[in-house]
Design an enzyme around this catalytic site. Sequence first.
Site, PDB file in Angstrom:
ATOM      1  N   ALA A   1       0.859  -1.192   0.000  1.00 21.52           N
ATOM      2  CA  ALA A   1       0.000   0.000   0.000  1.00 21.52           C
ATOM      3  C   ALA A   1       0.891   1.236   0.000  1.00 21.52           C
ATOM      4  CB  ALA A   1      -0.890  -0.021   1.237  1.00 21.52           C
TER       5      ALA A   1
ATOM      6  N   GLU B   1       4.739  -5.091   6.975  1.00 16.48           N
ATOM      7  CA  GLU B   1       3.966  -4.046   7.664  1.00 16.48           C
ATOM      8  C   GLU B   1       4.410  -3.836   9.113  1.00 16.48           C
ATOM      9  OE1 GLU B   1       2.684  -6.502   5.822  1.00 16.48           O
ATOM     10  OE2 GLU B   1       1.101  -5.727   4.514  1.00 16.48           O
TER      11      GLU B   1
ATOM     12  N   GLY C   1       0.758  -5.154   0.799  1.00 21.56           N
ATOM     13  CA  GLY C   1      -0.393  -5.218  -0.090  1.00 21.56           C
ATOM     14  C   GLY C   1      -0.040  -5.812  -1.448  1.00 21.56           C
TER      15      GLY C   1
ATOM     16  N   GLU D   1      -0.342  -9.400  -0.921  1.00 20.97           N
ATOM     17  CA  GLU D   1      -1.775  -9.674  -0.729  1.00 20.97           C
ATOM     18  C   GLU D   1      -2.527  -9.613  -2.058  1.00 20.97           C
ATOM     19  OE1 GLU D   1      -1.827  -6.699   2.362  1.00 20.97           O
ATOM     20  OE2 GLU D   1      -2.508  -8.192   3.810  1.00 20.97           O
TER      21      GLU D   1
HETATM   22  N1  CAA Z   1       4.618   3.261  -0.431  1.00 20.87           N
HETATM   23  C1  CAA Z   1       5.064   4.447  -0.881  1.00 20.87           C
HETATM   24  N2  CAA Z   1       6.272   4.618  -1.442  1.00 20.87           N
HETATM   25  C2  CAA Z   1       7.051   3.530  -1.557  1.00 20.87           C
HETATM   26  C3  CAA Z   1       6.657   2.264  -1.113  1.00 20.87           C
HETATM   27  C4  CAA Z   1       5.360   2.150  -0.524  1.00 20.87           C
HETATM   28  N3  CAA Z   1       4.888   0.988  -0.078  1.00 20.87           N
HETATM   29  N4  CAA Z   1       7.657   1.385  -1.361  1.00 20.87           N
HETATM   30  C5  CAA Z   1       8.639   2.087  -1.953  1.00 20.87           C
HETATM   31  N5  CAA Z   1       8.288   3.376  -2.080  1.00 20.87           N
HETATM   32  C6  CAA Z   1       9.067   4.470  -2.665  1.00 20.87           C
HETATM   33  C7  CAA Z   1      10.217   4.872  -1.754  1.00 20.87           C
HETATM   34  O1  CAA Z   1       9.766   5.788  -0.770  1.00 20.87           O
HETATM   35  C8  CAA Z   1      11.161   5.480  -2.766  1.00 20.87           C
HETATM   36  O2  CAA Z   1      10.701   6.791  -3.043  1.00 20.87           O
HETATM   37  P1  CAA Z   1      11.786   8.007  -3.196  1.00 20.87           P
HETATM   38  O3  CAA Z   1      12.571   7.641  -4.447  1.00 20.87           O
HETATM   39  O4  CAA Z   1      10.904   9.208  -3.364  1.00 20.87           O
HETATM   40  O5  CAA Z   1      12.609   8.009  -1.961  1.00 20.87           O
HETATM   41  C9  CAA Z   1      10.952   4.650  -4.023  1.00 20.87           C
HETATM   42  O6  CAA Z   1       9.701   3.996  -3.856  1.00 20.87           O
HETATM   43  C10 CAA Z   1      12.007   3.568  -4.198  1.00 20.87           C
HETATM   44  O7  CAA Z   1      12.073   2.811  -2.998  1.00 20.87           O
HETATM   45  P2  CAA Z   1      13.417   2.615  -2.154  1.00 20.87           P
HETATM   46  O8  CAA Z   1      14.322   3.770  -2.366  1.00 20.87           O
HETATM   47  O9  CAA Z   1      13.033   2.298  -0.743  1.00 20.87           O
HETATM   48  O10 CAA Z   1      14.002   1.327  -2.897  1.00 20.87           O
HETATM   49  P3  CAA Z   1      14.983   0.212  -2.284  1.00 20.87           P
HETATM   50  O11 CAA Z   1      15.379  -0.637  -3.435  1.00 20.87           O
HETATM   51  O12 CAA Z   1      16.018   0.839  -1.412  1.00 20.87           O
HETATM   52  O13 CAA Z   1      14.031  -0.649  -1.284  1.00 20.87           O
HETATM   53  C11 CAA Z   1      12.035  -1.843  -0.668  1.00 20.87           C
HETATM   54  C12 CAA Z   1      12.971  -1.387  -1.804  1.00 20.87           C
HETATM   55  C13 CAA Z   1      12.752  -2.818   0.277  1.00 20.87           C
HETATM   56  C14 CAA Z   1      10.836  -2.520  -1.307  1.00 20.87           C
HETATM   57  C15 CAA Z   1      11.570  -0.618   0.140  1.00 20.87           C
HETATM   58  O14 CAA Z   1      11.080   0.355  -0.776  1.00 20.87           O
HETATM   59  C16 CAA Z   1      10.471  -0.879   1.123  1.00 20.87           C
HETATM   60  O15 CAA Z   1      10.698  -1.409   2.190  1.00 20.87           O
HETATM   61  N6  CAA Z   1       9.218  -0.441   0.789  1.00 20.87           N
HETATM   62  C17 CAA Z   1       8.080  -0.517   1.689  1.00 20.87           C
HETATM   63  C18 CAA Z   1       7.553  -1.912   1.826  1.00 20.87           C
HETATM   64  C19 CAA Z   1       6.412  -1.930   2.808  1.00 20.87           C
HETATM   65  O16 CAA Z   1       6.549  -1.621   3.977  1.00 20.87           O
HETATM   66  N7  CAA Z   1       5.231  -2.312   2.328  1.00 20.87           N
HETATM   67  C20 CAA Z   1       4.040  -2.460   3.160  1.00 20.87           C
HETATM   68  C21 CAA Z   1       3.171  -1.265   3.043  1.00 20.87           C
HETATM   69  S1  CAA Z   1       1.789  -1.294   4.171  1.00 20.87           S
HETATM   70  C22 CAA Z   1       0.610  -2.307   3.449  1.00 20.87           C
HETATM   71  O17 CAA Z   1       0.820  -2.843   2.392  1.00 20.87           O
HETATM   72  C23 CAA Z   1      -0.686  -2.452   4.213  1.00 20.87           C
HETATM   73  C24 CAA Z   1      -1.612  -3.508   3.742  1.00 20.87           C
HETATM   74  O18 CAA Z   1      -1.508  -4.667   4.087  1.00 20.87           O
HETATM   75  C25 CAA Z   1      -2.766  -3.159   2.859  1.00 20.87           C
END
Ligand code: CAA
Length: 252
Positions: free
Chosen positions: A62, A128, A105, A108
């Site tokens: 998400a 998450e 998500g 999911e």
């Molecule tokens: N939401 C918003 N932005 C996101 C994102 C997300 N879930 N995942 C990545 N991005 C963005 C980053 O903020 C970054 O933006 P900027 O360039 O503006 O800084 C861009 O995408 C690239 O990401 P990274 O620089 O972090 O890339 P990386 O290769 O270093 O890492 C990653 C990749 C490990 C996937 C890391 O991006 C990450 O941990 N992302 C979040 C994963 C996460 O926590 N997902 C769960 C979300 S909550 C959810 O999903 C609830 C539900 O059950 C419905």
Amino acid sequence: VNIETTVSDQVALVRLHRPEVLNALSLALMEELADRLTDFDRDPDVRVIVLTGDERAFAAGADIKEMADATPVEMIRRDQFARWDAIRRVKKPLIAAVSGYALGGGLELAMACDIIVAAESARFGQPEIKIGVMPGAGGTQILPRLVGMGKAMEMVLTGRPISAREAERLGLVTRVVPDGLCLDEALALAREIAAMPPLAVQHAKEAIRRSALAGVDLAFERKNFTLLFGSEDQREGMAAFLEKRPPRFTGR
Ligand code: CAA
């Protein structure tokens, strides 16, 4: 536009397209996705739907930016799960072709599909917990059905992702193919199913889902997920992610 679609050989290809944020599932993207899938479900020229992202990510979850400041009431008012429910109502087979990250998500959404084909370097996880919340769209309900309770606990409580090979061994993924061939493999599988009698295919899908998902309680998961938006740790976890620093959790 966050979604690209094409149709050929009675197979619809739906591609998530927000590459700058690893296909994070914003409310707008989910609305578009639910609409496109619902349209294809009604389209007589389509028999099977393949859902994919790009080489770097299927979807990284998400959109954290959209959720970071939300309260439980705001989360209820968004009614985001209506989009997920619409996707789960699709009668035609949905095949996820996963390369790169399928997280939160994103995993999911892959699990809302009927079959997952993965590239060798794909990664599957429910991270998450690391941002102060828990899965909200099936990670605590459907994942344990597929991988067993212990493994689901480990994945959801540590947030650590697993490899495509491990996902295959556990039964989350049906086949793993070399990087670069994942979409071709998913499309070939889709064409094979598209050649089968459509009514029998849809009725078989419905019956398998009813058996495999019996007792799944998505509403319970949603309540717990939504409740956590009243916590300080949710604020801290999501702020820390966006500020690219480690979080400090306090249990409040
Ligand atoms: N939401 C918003 N932005 C996101 C994102 C997300 N879930 N995942 C990545 N991005 C963005 C980053 O903020 C970054 O933006 P900027 O360039 O503006 O800084 C861009 O995408 C690239 O990401 P990274 O620089 O972090 O890339 P990386 O290769 O270093 O890492 C990653 C990749 C490990 C996937 C890391 O991006 C990450 O941990 N992302 C979040 C994963 C996460 O926590 N997902 C769960 C979300 S909550 C959810 O999903 C609830 C539900 O059950 C419905």
